[in-house]
Motif scaffolding. Structure first.
Motif, PDB file in Angstrom:
ATOM      1  N   GLY A  24       1.035  -1.238   0.427  1.00  0.00           N
ATOM      2  CA  GLY A  24      -0.089  -0.068  -0.218  1.00  0.00           C
ATOM      3  C   GLY A  24       0.837   1.688   0.051  1.00  0.00           C
ATOM      4  O   GLY A  24       0.503   2.659  -0.161  1.00  0.00           O
ATOM      5  N   TYR A  25       2.067   1.405   0.049  1.00  0.00           N
ATOM      6  CA  TYR A  25       2.906   2.195   0.156  1.00  0.00           C
ATOM      7  C   TYR A  25       3.001   2.732  -0.959  1.00  0.00           C
ATOM      8  O   TYR A  25       3.405   2.135  -2.081  1.00  0.00           O
ATOM      9  N   CYS A  26       3.605   4.229  -2.064  1.00  0.00           N
ATOM     10  CA  CYS A  26       3.406   4.162  -3.075  1.00  0.00           C
ATOM     11  C   CYS A  26       4.775   4.219  -3.964  1.00  0.00           C
ATOM     12  O   CYS A  26       5.913   3.530  -2.987  1.00  0.00           O
ATOM     13  N   PRO A  27       4.909   3.215  -5.097  1.00  0.00           N
ATOM     14  CA  PRO A  27       5.946   2.155  -5.153  1.00  0.00           C
ATOM     15  C   PRO A  27       6.986   3.309  -5.987  1.00  0.00           C
ATOM     16  O   PRO A  27       7.928   3.320  -6.454  1.00  0.00           O
ATOM     17  N   SER A  28       6.348   4.610  -6.099  1.00  0.00           N
ATOM     18  CA  SER A  28       7.137   5.687  -6.657  1.00  0.00           C
ATOM     19  C   SER A  28       8.289   6.452  -5.765  1.00  0.00           C
ATOM     20  O   SER A  28       9.285   7.198  -5.797  1.00  0.00           O
ATOM     21  N   MET A  29       8.076   6.319  -4.622  1.00  0.00           N
ATOM     22  CA  MET A  29       8.719   6.798  -3.307  1.00  0.00           C
ATOM     23  C   MET A  29       9.759   5.012  -2.817  1.00  0.00           C
ATOM     24  O   MET A  29       9.759   3.907  -2.687  1.00  0.00           O
ATOM     25  N   LEU A  30      10.770   6.425  -2.775  1.00  0.00           N
ATOM     26  CA  LEU A  30      11.761   5.200  -1.806  1.00  0.00           C
ATOM     27  C   LEU A  30      11.468   4.731  -0.639  1.00  0.00           C
ATOM     28  O   LEU A  30      12.196   3.393   0.030  1.00  0.00           O
ATOM     29  N   VAL A  31      11.718   5.633  -0.108  1.00  0.00           N
ATOM     30  CA  VAL A  31      11.034   5.225   1.553  1.00  0.00           C
ATOM     31  C   VAL A  31       9.718   5.197   1.892  1.00  0.00           C
ATOM     32  O   VAL A  31       8.282   5.412   1.817  1.00  0.00           O
ATOM     33  N   LYS A  32       9.457   3.972   2.931  1.00  0.00           N
ATOM     34  CA  LYS A  32       7.798   3.185   3.255  1.00  0.00           C
ATOM     35  C   LYS A  32       7.589   3.961   5.087  1.00  0.00           C
ATOM     36  O   LYS A  32       8.452   3.863   5.166  1.00  0.00           O
ATOM     37  N   SER A  33       7.121   4.683   4.920  1.00  0.00           N
ATOM     38  CA  SER A  33       6.173   5.609   5.776  1.00  0.00           C
ATOM     39  C   SER A  33       4.914   6.489   5.796  1.00  0.00           C
ATOM     40  O   SER A  33       4.628   5.535   4.814  1.00  0.00           O
ATOM     41  N   GLU A  34       4.030   6.435   6.765  1.00  0.00           N
ATOM     42  CA  GLU A  34       3.129   7.044   6.612  1.00  0.00           C
ATOM     43  C   GLU A  34       3.043   8.102   6.241  1.00  0.00           C
ATOM     44  O   GLU A  34       1.699   8.216   5.173  1.00  0.00           O
ATOM     45  N   ALA A  35       3.668   8.864   5.235  1.00  0.00           N
ATOM     46  CA  ALA A  35       3.421   9.680   4.530  1.00  0.00           C
ATOM     47  C   ALA A  35       3.717   9.078   3.151  1.00  0.00           C
ATOM     48  O   ALA A  35       3.138   9.916   2.411  1.00  0.00           O
ATOM     49  N   THR A  36       4.210   7.793   3.253  1.00  0.00           N
ATOM     50  CA  THR A  36       3.954   7.653   1.295  1.00  0.00           C
ATOM     51  C   THR A  36       3.166   6.483   1.179  1.00  0.00           C
ATOM     52  O   THR A  36       2.884   5.907   0.635  1.00  0.00           O
ATOM     53  N   LYS A  37       2.160   6.041   2.442  1.00  0.00           N
ATOM     54  CA  LYS A  37       0.930   5.683   2.537  1.00  0.00           C
ATOM     55  C   LYS A  37       0.150   5.688   0.943  1.00  0.00           C
ATOM     56  O   LYS A  37      -0.574   7.243   1.122  1.00  0.00           O
ATOM     57  N   CYS A  38      -0.388   4.917  -0.174  1.00  0.00           N
ATOM     58  CA  CYS A  38      -1.518   5.762  -0.655  1.00  0.00           C
ATOM     59  C   CYS A  38      -2.607   5.611  -0.607  1.00  0.00           C
ATOM     60  O   CYS A  38      -3.091   5.813   0.019  1.00  0.00           O
ATOM     61  N   MET A  39      -2.718   6.987  -0.931  1.00  0.00           N
ATOM     62  CA  MET A  39      -2.963   8.561  -1.345  1.00  0.00           C
ATOM     63  C   MET A  39      -1.817   9.241  -0.581  1.00  0.00           C
ATOM     64  O   MET A  39      -1.730   9.197   0.916  1.00  0.00           O
ATOM     65  N   CYS A  40      -0.484   9.237  -0.918  1.00  0.00           N
ATOM     66  CA  CYS A  40       0.781  10.209  -0.374  1.00  0.00           C
ATOM     67  C   CYS A  40       0.302  11.583   0.866  1.00  0.00           C
ATOM     68  O   CYS A  40      -0.481  12.181  -0.157  1.00  0.00           O
ATOM     69  N   LYS A  41       1.218  11.737   1.437  1.00  0.00           N
ATOM     70  CA  LYS A  41       1.070  12.817   2.338  1.00  0.00           C
ATOM     71  C   LYS A  41       1.177  14.336   0.917  1.00  0.00           C
ATOM     72  O   LYS A  41       0.588  14.985   1.246  1.00  0.00           O
ATOM     73  N   ASP A  42       2.027  13.836   0.600  1.00  0.00           N
ATOM     74  CA  ASP A  42       3.020  14.932  -0.927  1.00  0.00           C
ATOM     75  C   ASP A  42       1.309  14.855  -0.908  1.00  0.00           C
ATOM     76  O   ASP A  42       1.462  16.630  -1.465  1.00  0.00           O
ATOM     77  N   PHE A  43       0.668  14.119  -1.759  1.00  0.00           N
ATOM     78  CA  PHE A  43      -0.492  14.540  -3.066  1.00  0.00           C
ATOM     79  C   PHE A  43      -1.746  15.193  -2.190  1.00  0.00           C
ATOM     80  O   PHE A  43      -2.802  16.012  -2.835  1.00  0.00           O
ATOM     81  N   LYS A  44      -1.780  14.500  -0.825  1.00  0.00           N
ATOM     82  CA  LYS A  44      -2.876  15.162   0.131  1.00  0.00           C
ATOM     83  C   LYS A  44      -2.298  17.086  -0.120  1.00  0.00           C
ATOM     84  O   LYS A  44      -3.302  17.504  -0.063  1.00  0.00           O
ATOM     85  N   HIS A  45      -1.472  16.922   0.511  1.00  0.00           N
ATOM     86  CA  HIS A  45      -1.419  18.221   0.505  1.00  0.00           C
ATOM     87  C   HIS A  45      -1.007  19.556  -0.859  1.00  0.00           C
ATOM     88  O   HIS A  45      -2.183  20.977  -0.730  1.00  0.00           O
ATOM     89  N   LYS A  46      -1.207  18.664  -1.820  1.00  0.00           N
ATOM     90  CA  LYS A  46      -1.162  19.642  -3.157  1.00  0.00           C
ATOM     91  C   LYS A  46      -3.258  19.317  -3.666  1.00  0.00           C
ATOM     92  O   LYS A  46      -3.386  20.460  -4.050  1.00  0.00           O
ATOM     93  N   ILE A  47      -4.219  18.822  -2.875  1.00  0.00           N
ATOM     94  CA  ILE A  47      -4.648  18.886  -3.376  1.00  0.00           C
ATOM     95  C   ILE A  47      -5.756  20.406  -2.414  1.00  0.00           C
ATOM     96  O   ILE A  47      -6.598  20.420  -2.849  1.00  0.00           O
TER      97      ILE A  47
END
Length: 65
Positions: A24-47
């Motif tokens: 369930g972690y974003c396959p485009s991210m190198l690090v597995k963390s809560e921030a990279t769980k799909c839908m990732c934190k970065d995209f949620k901020h962009k939304i």
């Protein structure tokens, strides 16, 4: 505002397979963390940005204004 899946079904299927492999972690991210769980934190901020329109890192989701 709308959140859409990429119109390219091959990309969506590829990313979904990656999500299965990574648990369930974003396959485009190198690090597995809560921030990279799909839908990732970065995209949620962009939304949250009313001026942003575009894809998330893995190209699975698209935010349309």
């Amino acid at each position: 505002m709308k959140i859409l899946l990429n119109e390219d079904k091959a990309i969506v299927n590829y990313v979904r397979e990656g999500l299965k492999r990574t648990g369930g972690y974003c396959p485009s991210m190198l690090v597995k963390s809560e921030a990279t769980k799909c839908m990732c934190k970065d995209f949620k901020h962009k939304i949250a940005d009313p001026e942003f329109e575009g894809y998330c890192h893995c190209l699975m989701y698209y935010k349309k204004k």
